[in-house]
Design an enzyme around this catalytic site. Sequence first.
Site, PDB file in Angstrom:
ATOM      1  N   PHE A 149      16.323  11.904  -6.230  1.00  0.00           N
ATOM      2  CA  PHE A 149      16.205  12.834  -5.100  1.00  0.00           C
ATOM      3  C   PHE A 149      16.695  12.225  -3.784  1.00  0.00           C
ATOM      4  O   PHE A 149      17.020  12.957  -2.854  1.00  0.00           O
ATOM      5  CB  PHE A 149      14.734  13.275  -4.926  1.00  0.00           C
ATOM      6  CG  PHE A 149      13.865  12.258  -4.210  1.00  0.00           C
ATOM      7  CD1 PHE A 149      13.844  12.203  -2.823  1.00  0.00           C
ATOM      8  CD2 PHE A 149      13.102  11.346  -4.929  1.00  0.00           C
ATOM      9  CE1 PHE A 149      13.075  11.250  -2.159  1.00  0.00           C
ATOM     10  CE2 PHE A 149      12.321  10.401  -4.271  1.00  0.00           C
ATOM     11  CZ  PHE A 149      12.310  10.350  -2.881  1.00  0.00           C
ATOM     12  N   LYS A 173      23.320  16.095 -13.820  1.00  0.00           N
ATOM     13  CA  LYS A 173      21.954  16.637 -13.759  1.00  0.00           C
ATOM     14  C   LYS A 173      21.305  16.036 -12.514  1.00  0.00           C
ATOM     15  O   LYS A 173      20.775  14.941 -12.533  1.00  0.00           O
ATOM     16  CB  LYS A 173      21.181  16.229 -15.031  1.00  0.00           C
ATOM     17  CG  LYS A 173      20.099  17.180 -15.446  1.00  0.00           C
ATOM     18  CD  LYS A 173      18.759  17.145 -14.775  1.00  0.00           C
ATOM     19  CE  LYS A 173      18.024  15.944 -14.394  1.00  0.00           C
ATOM     20  NZ  LYS A 173      17.171  16.195 -13.189  1.00  0.00           N
ATOM     21  N   GLU A 176      15.703  17.511  -9.527  1.00  0.00           N
ATOM     22  CA  GLU A 176      15.205  18.886  -9.384  1.00  0.00           C
ATOM     23  C   GLU A 176      14.586  19.100  -8.011  1.00  0.00           C
ATOM     24  O   GLU A 176      14.227  20.225  -7.663  1.00  0.00           O
ATOM     25  CB  GLU A 176      14.235  19.249 -10.511  1.00  0.00           C
ATOM     26  CG  GLU A 176      13.039  18.349 -10.700  1.00  0.00           C
ATOM     27  CD  GLU A 176      13.309  17.148 -11.614  1.00  0.00           C
ATOM     28  OE1 GLU A 176      14.327  16.441 -11.388  1.00  0.00           O
ATOM     29  OE2 GLU A 176      12.501  16.901 -12.515  1.00  0.00           O
ATOM     30  N   ARG A 177      14.455  18.029  -7.210  1.00  0.00           N
ATOM     31  CA  ARG A 177      13.892  18.216  -5.858  1.00  0.00           C
ATOM     32  C   ARG A 177      14.973  18.461  -4.821  1.00  0.00           C
ATOM     33  O   ARG A 177      14.716  19.056  -3.779  1.00  0.00           O
ATOM     34  CB  ARG A 177      13.105  16.966  -5.465  1.00  0.00           C
ATOM     35  CG  ARG A 177      11.961  16.798  -6.417  1.00  0.00           C
ATOM     36  CD  ARG A 177      11.124  15.605  -6.098  1.00  0.00           C
ATOM     37  NE  ARG A 177      10.271  15.368  -7.234  1.00  0.00           N
ATOM     38  CZ  ARG A 177      10.111  14.212  -7.839  1.00  0.00           C
ATOM     39  NH1 ARG A 177      10.756  13.144  -7.401  1.00  0.00           N
ATOM     40  NH2 ARG A 177       9.319  14.085  -8.857  1.00  0.00           N
ATOM     41  N   SER A 226      13.960   5.801 -10.920  1.00  0.00           N
ATOM     42  CA  SER A 226      12.916   4.772 -10.945  1.00  0.00           C
ATOM     43  C   SER A 226      13.064   3.892 -12.192  1.00  0.00           C
ATOM     44  O   SER A 226      13.662   4.300 -13.191  1.00  0.00           O
ATOM     45  CB  SER A 226      11.551   5.453 -10.923  1.00  0.00           C
ATOM     46  OG  SER A 226      11.453   6.313 -12.037  1.00  0.00           O
ATOM     47  N   CYS A 281      16.453   2.921  -2.058  1.00  0.00           N
ATOM     48  CA  CYS A 281      16.314   1.813  -3.012  1.00  0.00           C
ATOM     49  C   CYS A 281      16.699   0.494  -2.360  1.00  0.00           C
ATOM     50  O   CYS A 281      16.401  -0.567  -2.886  1.00  0.00           O
ATOM     51  CB  CYS A 281      17.177   2.062  -4.238  1.00  0.00           C
ATOM     52  SG  CYS A 281      18.922   1.996  -3.881  1.00  0.00           S
TER      53      CYS A 281
HETATM   54  P1  NAD Z   1      12.957   9.501 -10.922  1.00  0.00           P
HETATM   55  O1  NAD Z   1      13.080   8.373 -11.899  1.00  0.00           O
HETATM   56  O2  NAD Z   1      11.656  10.214 -10.850  1.00  0.00           O
HETATM   57  O3  NAD Z   1      14.046  10.639 -11.258  1.00  0.00           O
HETATM   58  C1  NAD Z   1      15.406  10.333 -11.413  1.00  0.00           C
HETATM   59  C2  NAD Z   1      16.025  11.329 -12.388  1.00  0.00           C
HETATM   60  O4  NAD Z   1      15.392  11.195 -13.658  1.00  0.00           O
HETATM   61  C3  NAD Z   1      15.869  12.787 -11.959  1.00  0.00           C
HETATM   62  O5  NAD Z   1      17.070  13.471 -12.197  1.00  0.00           O
HETATM   63  C4  NAD Z   1      14.741  13.294 -12.846  1.00  0.00           C
HETATM   64  O6  NAD Z   1      14.882  14.664 -13.162  1.00  0.00           O
HETATM   65  C5  NAD Z   1      14.870  12.441 -14.090  1.00  0.00           C
HETATM   66  N1  NAD Z   1      13.556  12.192 -14.725  1.00  0.00           N
HETATM   67  C6  NAD Z   1      12.370  12.021 -14.105  1.00  0.00           C
HETATM   68  N2  NAD Z   1      11.398  11.801 -15.005  1.00  0.00           N
HETATM   69  C7  NAD Z   1      11.974  11.826 -16.225  1.00  0.00           C
HETATM   70  C8  NAD Z   1      11.487  11.641 -17.551  1.00  0.00           C
HETATM   71  N3  NAD Z   1      10.204  11.401 -17.805  1.00  0.00           N
HETATM   72  N4  NAD Z   1      12.362  11.713 -18.569  1.00  0.00           N
HETATM   73  C9  NAD Z   1      13.660  11.950 -18.332  1.00  0.00           C
HETATM   74  N5  NAD Z   1      14.184  12.127 -17.098  1.00  0.00           N
HETATM   75  C10 NAD Z   1      13.356  12.068 -16.051  1.00  0.00           C
HETATM   76  O7  NAD Z   1      13.401   8.929  -9.505  1.00  0.00           O
HETATM   77  P2  NAD Z   1      13.315   9.654  -8.078  1.00  0.00           P
HETATM   78  O8  NAD Z   1      11.889   9.725  -7.658  1.00  0.00           O
HETATM   79  O9  NAD Z   1      14.131  10.878  -8.076  1.00  0.00           O
HETATM   80  O10 NAD Z   1      14.091   8.569  -7.173  1.00  0.00           O
HETATM   81  C11 NAD Z   1      13.470   7.463  -6.584  1.00  0.00           C
HETATM   82  C12 NAD Z   1      13.694   6.210  -7.396  1.00  0.00           C
HETATM   83  O11 NAD Z   1      15.083   5.975  -7.575  1.00  0.00           O
HETATM   84  C13 NAD Z   1      13.157   4.963  -6.701  1.00  0.00           C
HETATM   85  O12 NAD Z   1      12.534   4.140  -7.664  1.00  0.00           O
HETATM   86  C14 NAD Z   1      14.414   4.291  -6.154  1.00  0.00           C
HETATM   87  O13 NAD Z   1      14.313   2.898  -5.958  1.00  0.00           O
HETATM   88  C15 NAD Z   1      15.396   4.617  -7.220  1.00  0.00           C
HETATM   89  N6  NAD Z   1      16.765   4.520  -6.742  1.00  0.00           N
HETATM   90  C16 NAD Z   1      17.534   3.500  -7.212  1.00  0.00           C
HETATM   91  C17 NAD Z   1      18.836   3.350  -6.772  1.00  0.00           C
HETATM   92  C18 NAD Z   1      19.707   2.247  -7.302  1.00  0.00           C
HETATM   93  O14 NAD Z   1      20.922   2.356  -7.178  1.00  0.00           O
HETATM   94  N7  NAD Z   1      19.147   1.213  -7.905  1.00  0.00           N
HETATM   95  C19 NAD Z   1      19.363   4.250  -5.825  1.00  0.00           C
HETATM   96  C20 NAD Z   1      18.542   5.291  -5.368  1.00  0.00           C
HETATM   97  C21 NAD Z   1      17.249   5.422  -5.846  1.00  0.00           C
END
Ligand code: NAD
Length: 499
Positions: A149, A173, A176-177, A226, A281
């Site tokens: 997001f 994909k 969703e937020r 994450s 991140c």
């Molecule tokens: P998230 O892991 O909750 O979601 C990321 C994606 O995964 C979304 O598209 C979501 O729909 C999907 N997803 C969520 N839960 C899932 C599940 N149980 N099974 C399958 N798919 C699922 O992350 P977020 O809250 O959207 O983003 C924040 C996180 O992203 C933080 O931990 C941040 O550090 C990390 N981040 C990392 C980088 C990097 O390049 N390392 C860059 C930006 C953000």
Amino acid sequence: MKELTHWINGKHVKGGSGRFADVYNPATGEVQARLPLASVAELNAAVEAAAAAQPAWAATNPQRRARVMMKFGALINEHMDELAQLVSVEHGKTLPDARGDVQRGLEVVEVCMGAPAMLKGEFTDNGGPGIDLYSMRQALGVVAGITPFNFPAMIPLWKMAPALACGNAMILKPSERTPSTSLRLAELLQEAGLPDGVLQVVNGDKEAVDAILDNETIQAVGFVGSTPIAQYIYGRACANGKRAQCFGGAKNHMIIMPDADMDKAADALVGAGYGAAGERCMAISVAVPVGDKTADALIERLIPKIEKLKVGPYTAGEDVDFGPLITKASHDRVKSLIASGVDQGAKLVLDGRDLKIQGYENGFFVGPTLFDNVTPDMEIYKQEIFGPVLSTVRTQSYEEALSLVVDNEYGNGTAIYTADGDTARDFASRVNVGMVGINFPIPVPLSYYTFGGWKKSAFGDLNQYGPDAFRFYTKTKTVTARWFSGIKDGAALNFKAMD
Ligand code: NAD
């Protein structure tokens, strides 16, 4: 209530699963749209159509594909304010920060305008008598991008631009937020000349993600989010024979040496700790001053700078430094982590929990929070808070500070503030983190380098964007060619070395 769509075969398509997610305006706490969540059948149909469109796109010469990127870049520039607005209304970040989000994605599109040069193969003339060897980079086919997001423009652009420039079709994909920016970018790509079906934006949740991971046509998955989800996606994608690069969470430390310019270090910490409400991140969430005198001097400078920060809705324009958190759940989690810090004995220097903004009482705001005397056993140190909370861990030597960073399970970004080149060089050389800043707080590399963390911040072996992206989104084919004119020998049945 506004109902969002998928983007399939160049058109907005209504969801057919009957399942929806609420999309909030985090500044007001109101639901502003509902987002269809794709079923397995919808995802598979989008992949099938992408697979049908991909061969003609891959056969389009690389320079023509690059021209689509050129036009796309021009359109992003033209629509910069509109895109920033879309980012802010769903994410809550300030408009200048949202423009930065679009800009850092645009810079990857700019590198993809030069994709033909990156896609050149290798050639060996006369590797044996009359024998030439050459290798070529070919598109993988249909690939998928799954994005978080917190950068609704930048990260989808990091995924789609290199994947498409290499001749792949992509299933994107988005989170969703914050889905609307991706839908708008898909429209702009169509206007730039991308054939329909080559980019499909499929909105969804775990059901759509699992369908991506299990779909046999999809060849590669690029994920950002994450760490637990990154690790899960990496495991399942690899088990299904896909190429995968999955970037995860972070806990980024900044070491402040006694010889650092304390004002500059404090300014850097304020920007890197609280910008975008800490939802980056590459945010610095841990300040590591070396020596108590350094720590005292730093905290003394931090307090007035942090107290001056203005928190509010993005609609306040330039008059606000950061906005709300993304969801009520995230807001409640950050507040409970602050409480745990207090319970576990950290010194709460500034407490953002009681912030109230007139007219936005239901927004997901948390004010800037500063802790001193944090120790590595505390939850506020162990967890990625992803909120406007800066923890100070005091250390007594450079080696102790370095060990803290080295022993941390994450390895996305880190920084050191010092006036001593030797210390800085030593740090850059010994630290086990993917992106390092020297007197530079958020060292996101420019788009012609690559972006990626180490340890639990990334799973897979290639980075995002830059030269690695062209490797990730293509496979190498190597041809050994011999032309028979003048060769009179019969068949050689042995597996022999070159003469
Ligand atoms: P998230 O892991 O909750 O979601 C990321 C994606 O995964 C979304 O598209 C979501 O729909 C999907 N997803 C969520 N839960 C899932 C599940 N149980 N099974 C399958 N798919 C699922 O992350 P977020 O809250 O959207 O983003 C924040 C996180 O992203 C933080 O931990 C941040 O550090 C990390 N981040 C990392 C980088 C990097 O390049 N390392 C860059 C930006 C953000």
